[in-house]
Design a protein around this motif. Structure first.
Motif, short mmCIF file in Angstrom:
data_model
loop_
_atom_site.label_atom_id
_atom_site.label_comp_id
_atom_site.label_asym_id
_atom_site.label_seq_id
_atom_site.Cartn_x
_atom_site.Cartn_y
_atom_site.Cartn_z
N CYS A 297 5.62 -21.19 -24.75
CA CYS A 297 5.70 -21.13 -26.30
C CYS A 297 6.82 -21.46 -26.96
CB CYS A 297 4.23 -20.10 -26.75
SG CYS A 297 2.86 -20.71 -26.96
N TYR A 298 7.85 -20.66 -26.43
CA TYR A 298 9.26 -20.81 -26.46
C TYR A 298 9.57 -22.29 -26.13
CZ TYR A 298 10.81 -16.61 -29.04
OH TYR A 298 10.82 -15.70 -29.92
N GLY A 299 9.02 -22.45 -24.11
CA GLY A 299 9.59 -23.62 -24.08
C GLY A 299 9.52 -24.66 -25.41
N LEU A 300 7.53 -24.40 -24.66
CA LEU A 300 6.85 -25.84 -26.02
C LEU A 300 7.78 -26.49 -27.46
CD1 LEU A 300 5.37 -28.30 -25.53
CD2 LEU A 300 3.11 -26.35 -26.82
N GLY A 301 8.35 -25.15 -27.89
CA GLY A 301 8.64 -25.19 -29.55
C GLY A 301 9.71 -26.13 -28.71
N VAL A 302 11.54 -25.46 -27.73
CA VAL A 302 12.52 -26.02 -28.14
C VAL A 302 12.19 -27.93 -26.93
CG1 VAL A 302 14.06 -25.90 -26.29
CG2 VAL A 302 13.27 -24.05 -27.19
N ALA A 303 11.23 -27.74 -26.14
CA ALA A 303 11.43 -29.03 -25.88
C ALA A 303 10.67 -30.34 -26.80
CB ALA A 303 9.49 -29.22 -24.95
N ASP A 304 9.90 -30.20 -27.62
CA ASP A 304 9.13 -30.42 -29.35
C ASP A 304 10.55 -30.57 -30.24
OD1 ASP A 304 7.64 -31.45 -31.59
OD2 ASP A 304 8.37 -29.17 -32.25
N GLY A 305 10.70 -30.29 -30.28
CA GLY A 305 12.38 -30.04 -31.36
C GLY A 305 13.34 -31.07 -30.15
N LEU A 306 13.48 -31.35 -29.14
CA LEU A 306 15.04 -32.52 -28.80
C LEU A 306 13.28 -34.17 -28.07
CD1 LEU A 306 16.24 -29.57 -25.64
CD2 LEU A 306 16.99 -30.87 -27.59
N VAL A 307 12.31 -33.76 -28.19
CA VAL A 307 11.50 -34.99 -28.45
C VAL A 307 11.72 -35.78 -29.26
CG1 VAL A 307 9.22 -36.10 -27.19
CG2 VAL A 307 10.69 -34.68 -25.88
N ARG A 308 11.03 -34.65 -30.45
CA ARG A 308 11.51 -35.33 -31.47
C ARG A 308 12.97 -35.87 -32.16
NH1 ARG A 308 7.71 -33.45 -35.21
NH2 ARG A 308 6.37 -32.24 -35.04
N SER A 309 13.92 -35.19 -32.26
CA SER A 309 15.47 -35.74 -32.17
C SER A 309 15.57 -37.37 -31.85
CB SER A 309 16.42 -34.38 -31.72
OG SER A 309 16.50 -34.12 -30.41
N GLY A 310 14.99 -37.25 -30.36
CA GLY A 310 15.57 -38.27 -29.22
C GLY A 310 16.57 -38.25 -28.51
N THR A 311 16.63 -36.57 -28.31
CA THR A 311 17.63 -35.98 -27.36
C THR A 311 16.54 -36.29 -26.18
OG1 THR A 311 18.66 -34.20 -28.42
CG2 THR A 311 18.86 -34.25 -26.36
N SER A 312 15.53 -35.88 -25.81
CA SER A 312 14.66 -36.59 -25.12
C SER A 312 13.94 -37.24 -24.21
CB SER A 312 14.40 -34.86 -24.54
OG SER A 312 13.26 -35.27 -23.85
N ARG A 313 13.37 -37.94 -23.82
CA ARG A 313 12.40 -38.92 -23.96
C ARG A 313 11.11 -38.23 -23.23
NH1 ARG A 313 11.76 -42.84 -20.87
NH2 ARG A 313 13.39 -41.74 -18.96
N ARG A 314 11.10 -37.71 -22.05
CA ARG A 314 10.08 -36.98 -21.41
C ARG A 314 10.06 -36.02 -20.98
NH1 ARG A 314 9.66 -42.36 -20.48
NH2 ARG A 314 8.63 -43.92 -21.26
N ALA A 315 9.58 -34.56 -21.32
CA ALA A 315 10.30 -33.23 -20.68
C ALA A 315 8.43 -32.74 -20.34
CB ALA A 315 10.24 -32.43 -22.14
N LEU A 316 8.89 -32.11 -19.36
CA LEU A 316 8.52 -30.87 -18.25
C LEU A 316 8.52 -29.76 -18.92
CD1 LEU A 316 8.12 -32.39 -14.37
CD2 LEU A 316 6.38 -31.71 -16.19
N VAL A 317 7.78 -29.34 -19.83
CA VAL A 317 7.38 -27.85 -19.53
C VAL A 317 7.04 -26.74 -18.84
CG1 VAL A 317 6.88 -25.98 -21.60
CG2 VAL A 317 8.01 -27.76 -22.19
N ILE A 318 7.80 -26.14 -17.96
CA ILE A 318 6.55 -25.42 -16.81
C ILE A 318 6.42 -23.91 -17.37
CG2 ILE A 318 6.73 -24.66 -14.53
CD1 ILE A 318 8.71 -27.53 -14.98
N GLY A 319 5.76 -22.94 -17.01
CA GLY A 319 5.66 -21.34 -17.19
C GLY A 319 5.65 -21.22 -15.50
N ALA A 320 5.95 -20.42 -14.78
CA ALA A 320 5.97 -20.34 -13.65
C ALA A 320 6.36 -18.88 -13.61
CB ALA A 320 6.67 -20.88 -12.52
N GLU A 321 5.56 -17.87 -12.23
CA GLU A 321 5.90 -15.90 -12.05
C GLU A 321 5.20 -16.17 -11.35
OE1 GLU A 321 8.13 -15.19 -14.59
OE2 GLU A 321 7.41 -15.65 -16.85
N ARG A 322 6.19 -14.70 -10.27
CA ARG A 322 5.75 -14.28 -9.02
C ARG A 322 6.41 -12.76 -9.60
NH1 ARG A 322 6.12 -15.56 -3.27
NH2 ARG A 322 6.68 -14.05 -3.03
N MET A 323 5.15 -12.26 -10.55
CA MET A 323 5.63 -11.07 -11.43
C MET A 323 4.99 -9.97 -9.96
SD MET A 323 5.99 -11.03 -14.28
CE MET A 323 5.67 -9.70 -14.51
N THR A 324 4.40 -9.81 -8.98
CA THR A 324 4.24 -9.09 -8.19
C THR A 324 4.91 -8.75 -7.10
OG1 THR A 324 3.61 -11.00 -6.73
CG2 THR A 324 1.65 -9.45 -7.83
#
Length: 323
Positions: free
Chosen positions: A128-155
């Motif tokens: 959700c943090y990453g999505l908030g950051v990507a949203d802001g960057l896309v809105r501002s025009g800094t980014s056109r299209r972004a990938l937001v990924i959550g990936a973990e190997r918690m084990t």
């Protein structure tokens, strides 16, 4: 009850999630496999945390590889190619080493080595943090299209003899494609943290394993975070009863269901992916959203509340329009 929800036009460009996808490791681990070594019963585990099974990543399923696979699936669903992406944000707290950052490795695996790429470590709130950051960057025009990924190997960071963590944590990855839109379809994020409680979930050093005061975290989430969910709804211009999906961090089934009741999300499909996937930290929100979509419990245009929370203690929530 019919909904009057409509994505806000806003004064300028907005953004939206074009597609979301997830990937789970091959190895399925049921409660029976864990119970004997931990000195508990399979029924006790399910009764305590609501989990029946989870997935553990093997040697051939590295964190960055799972992230790239989830991202490739999301790109395909969005009808986009890797070359269309200029920003990669990886939410994770379980990288095996501090450098290089995981996002750059994921971008290279996808064939987009020139994209801006960085990691976000807000643990279970990370997506959700990453999505908030990507949203802001896309809105501002800094980014056109972004990938937001959550990936973990918690084990990799769990003591298999610790009943408080070995029964809960698991592995996996989820990804979303964020693009510009003439309407606001990713609404303002409500985020924050309580560093005074940071000791409740920790990995003290590189040679340690994760420790968690589960009951204290449960009390914090169920007493302090309902107002965060309400504020996210307010910022989207709707009331909780208008939500069609309720996707929180998949930490504990009782916690998820109590939050939904306290919020009054009476018409929302509540994500219960934790039952079959376990707690995958930053991967849990996109994995749970992807499952709700695949099951047909939410559909295109539906308002869905996303909320992550955990170590830090950090939290973030935003209402999005379902792709």
């Amino acid at each position: 009850m019919s909904s009057h929800y409509s994505p806000q036009a806003g004064p300028g460009a907005g953004s939206r999630i074009a597609a979301v996808a997830g990937v789970r490791p091959e190895r399925l681990v049921g409660n029976d496999e864990l119970a004997d070594s931990l000195g508990v019963s399979a029924e006790w585990i399910e009764r305590r945390v609501g989990i029946r099974e989870r997935r553990f990543a093997g040697p051939g399923e590295p964190l960055t590889g799972m992230g790239a696979t989830a991202a490739a699936k999301a790109l395909s669903a969005a009808g986009l190619a890797p070359a269309d992406i200029d920003l990669v944000v990886l939410a994770t707290c379980s990288m095996p080493s501090p450098m290089p950052n995981g996002a750059a490795s994921v971008a290279a695996l996808l064939g987009i080595p020139t994209a801006a790429a960085f990691d976000v470590n807000a643990a279970c709130a990370g997506f959700c943090y990453g999505l908030g950051v990507a949203d802001g960057l896309v809105r501002s025009g800094t980014s056109r299209r972004a990938l937001v990924i959550g990936a973990e190997r918690m084990t990799d960071w769990v003591d298999p003899a610790d009943v408080d963590t070995a029964t809960v944590f698991a592995d996996g990855a989820g990804a979303a494609v964020v693009v510009r839109d003439h309407r606001t379809r990713i609404h303002p994020v409500v985020w924050g943290g309580d560093g005074e409680k940071a000791s409740l979930v920790t990995i003290p050093d590189r040679h340690s394993r994760v420790t968690m005061s589960g009951q204290a975290v449960y009390r914090w989430v169920t007493t302090e975070l309902v107002h965060v969910a309400r504020e996210a709804c307010e910022r989207a211009g709707l009331v909780p009863a208008e939500l069609r999906g309720f996707v929180t961090h998949q930490a504990n089934l009782r916690m998820i269901e109590r939050l939904a009741r306290s919020l009054g999300a009476t018409n929302a499909a509540v994500a219960r992916d934790v039952v079959l996937t376990g707690n995958t930290s930053a991967a849990s929100v996109p994995l749970a959203l992807s499952r709700l979509i695949d099951l047909g419990e939410v559909g295109t245009g539906d308002p869905v509340l996303l909320m992550g929370f955990g170590a830090g203690l950090s939290y973030a929530a935003q209402v999005v329009t379902c792709p």
